[in-house]
Write a protein that holds these residues in place. Structure first.
Motif, PDB file in Angstrom:
ATOM      1  N   HIS A 170      28.670  13.894  35.486  1.00 17.90           N
ATOM      2  CA  HIS A 170      28.749  12.677  34.678  1.00 17.90           C
ATOM      3  C   HIS A 170      29.664  11.653  35.358  1.00 17.90           C
ATOM      4  CE1 HIS A 170      28.863  10.508  30.697  1.00 17.90           C
ATOM      5  NE2 HIS A 170      30.008  10.081  31.217  1.00 17.90           N
ATOM      6  N   GLY A 171      30.797  12.150  35.883  1.00 18.72           N
ATOM      7  CA  GLY A 171      31.758  11.260  36.532  1.00 18.72           C
ATOM      8  C   GLY A 171      31.198  10.565  37.758  1.00 18.72           C
ATOM      9  N   TYR A 172      30.419  11.291  38.556  1.00 15.41           N
ATOM     10  CA  TYR A 172      29.814  10.690  39.750  1.00 15.41           C
ATOM     11  C   TYR A 172      28.791   9.626  39.365  1.00 15.41           C
ATOM     12  CZ  TYR A 172      31.872  14.104  42.975  1.00 15.41           C
ATOM     13  OH  TYR A 172      32.752  14.855  43.719  1.00 15.41           O
ATOM     14  N   VAL A 173      28.011   9.898  38.314  1.00 15.62           N
ATOM     15  CA  VAL A 173      27.032   8.908  37.857  1.00 15.62           C
ATOM     16  C   VAL A 173      27.760   7.671  37.350  1.00 15.62           C
ATOM     17  CG1 VAL A 173      25.177   8.423  36.207  1.00 15.62           C
ATOM     18  CG2 VAL A 173      25.304  10.664  37.297  1.00 15.62           C
ATOM     19  N   HIS A 174      28.858   7.882  36.616  1.00  7.30           N
ATOM     20  CA  HIS A 174      29.677   6.765  36.123  1.00  7.30           C
ATOM     21  C   HIS A 174      30.160   5.913  37.295  1.00  7.30           C
ATOM     22  CE1 HIS A 174      33.038   4.600  34.333  1.00  7.30           C
ATOM     23  NE2 HIS A 174      32.693   5.037  33.136  1.00  7.30           N
ATOM     24  N   MET A 175      30.652   6.565  38.333  1.00  7.94           N
ATOM     25  CA  MET A 175      31.143   5.854  39.512  1.00  7.94           C
ATOM     26  C   MET A 175      30.008   5.102  40.206  1.00  7.94           C
ATOM     27  SD  MET A 175      33.374   7.433  42.678  1.00  7.94           S
ATOM     28  CE  MET A 175      34.453   8.261  41.517  1.00  7.94           C
ATOM     29  N   GLY A 176      28.848   5.749  40.296  1.00  7.77           N
ATOM     30  CA  GLY A 176      27.694   5.122  40.948  1.00  7.77           C
ATOM     31  C   GLY A 176      27.232   3.879  40.219  1.00  7.77           C
ATOM     32  N   ASP A 182      31.733   6.104  23.714  1.00  5.17           N
ATOM     33  CA  ASP A 182      31.591   4.655  23.721  1.00  5.17           C
ATOM     34  C   ASP A 182      30.227   4.289  24.294  1.00  5.17           C
ATOM     35  OD1 ASP A 182      32.077   3.677  26.809  1.00  5.17           O
ATOM     36  OD2 ASP A 182      33.143   5.524  26.328  1.00  5.17           O
ATOM     37  N   PRO A 183      29.706   3.076  24.022  1.00 10.32           N
ATOM     38  CA  PRO A 183      28.348   2.701  24.443  1.00 10.32           C
ATOM     39  C   PRO A 183      28.067   2.874  25.938  1.00 10.32           C
ATOM     40  CG  PRO A 183      29.147   1.135  22.833  1.00 10.32           C
ATOM     41  CD  PRO A 183      30.301   2.046  23.150  1.00 10.32           C
ATOM     42  N   PHE A 184      29.026   2.504  26.799  1.00  9.49           N
ATOM     43  CA  PHE A 184      28.790   2.610  28.239  1.00  9.49           C
ATOM     44  C   PHE A 184      28.613   4.065  28.646  1.00  9.49           C
ATOM     45  CE2 PHE A 184      30.257   2.532  32.767  1.00  9.49           C
ATOM     46  CZ  PHE A 184      29.237   1.721  33.262  1.00  9.49           C
ATOM     47  N   ASN A 185      29.401   4.958  28.058  1.00 12.38           N
ATOM     48  CA  ASN A 185      29.280   6.370  28.412  1.00 12.38           C
ATOM     49  C   ASN A 185      28.034   7.021  27.819  1.00 12.38           C
ATOM     50  OD1 ASN A 185      31.350   7.603  30.224  1.00 12.38           O
ATOM     51  ND2 ASN A 185      32.724   6.503  28.859  1.00 12.38           N
ATOM     52  N   VAL A 186      27.503   6.459  26.732  1.00  9.57           N
ATOM     53  CA  VAL A 186      26.198   6.921  26.234  1.00  9.57           C
ATOM     54  C   VAL A 186      25.130   6.597  27.283  1.00  9.57           C
ATOM     55  CG1 VAL A 186      24.414   6.605  24.473  1.00  9.57           C
ATOM     56  CG2 VAL A 186      26.804   6.757  23.798  1.00  9.57           C
TER      57      VAL A 186
END
Length: 211
Positions: free
Chosen positions: A57-63, A36-40
């Motif tokens: 990737h998960g930590y960056v997403h959380m940040g 999805d766009p946000f995860n890109v």
């Protein structure tokens, strides 16, 4: 007591919408036609910057999610509610649960047309669930709040704003090194308009249940 009852109903509506939305996300991911766009965007940020070895990737997403919350706290803190935290905490486990349930049925081994149909269904289900979350008024996930806040502040239609936000997420992520897929493009241009269609129905439903 009345106020407490109303908030309990709103949180139940939010959890229902969150479950529906993440069923859609799971179908989208299992179709294996792109993020999805946000995860890109998250993928691009993860690849572009020289993060310490422990970062994922998960930590960056959380940040990034926490970053969005901090910006909103400065701009308009009324958007940050209990549901915002619930969306952040529960999204992953819900996806994991649906993946365990559906992974043997829906996967990259299916014919391309079937995967495309699953992807489109996932986007529509995601859009419906997302509108229930938004209309519950108990809070919304950080990445979804970007479009919600812009739409509220500018009075532009949510569907058009969501397309614009998703395209910006995907383009920024791609320029930073993220991978675009057919699913990314379909998601960017389908979720917003589908949500625009579902919004009045979800608003009526949530109002009738929670007031």
């Amino acid at each position: 007591m009345m106020h407490l009852r109303m908030w309990i109903k709103r949180v139940i509506l939010l959890l229902t919408g969150l479950t529906i939305a993440h069923l859609g996300v799971t179908l989208f991911l299992l179709a294996d036609l792109g993020s999805d766009p946000f995860n890109v965007l998250i993928q691009g940020l993860f690849r572009f910057f020289p993060w310490p070895g422990f970062m994922t990737h998960g930590y960056v997403h959380m940040g990034v999610s926490f970053g969005i919350i901090l910006v909103l706290l400065a701009v308009d803190r009324s958007y940050i509610r209990i549901g915002t935290l619930l969306c952040m905490i529960l999204g992953g486990p819900i996806i994991d649960g649906f993946t365990a349930l559906l992974g043997g049925i829906v996967n990259a081994n299916l014919p391309m047309l079937t995967r495309l149909a699953v992807l489109v269904a996932g986007c529509v289900i995601l859009a419906f669930g997302m509108t229930i979350v938004i209309c519950s008024k108990a809070g919304t996930g950080p990445n979804d709040l970007v479009a919600v806040v812009i739409s509220d502040k500018t009075r532009w239609k949510f569907g058009a704003v969501r397309i614009g936000v998703d395209v910006c997420f995907a383009l920024a992520g791609f320029l930073l090194g993220g991978t675009l897929g057919l699913g990314t493009i379909i998601c960017a241009f389908l979720v917003g308009p589908a949500a625009q269609i579902f919004m009045p129905l979800s608003e009526k439903l949530c109002t009738s249940i929670a007031g």
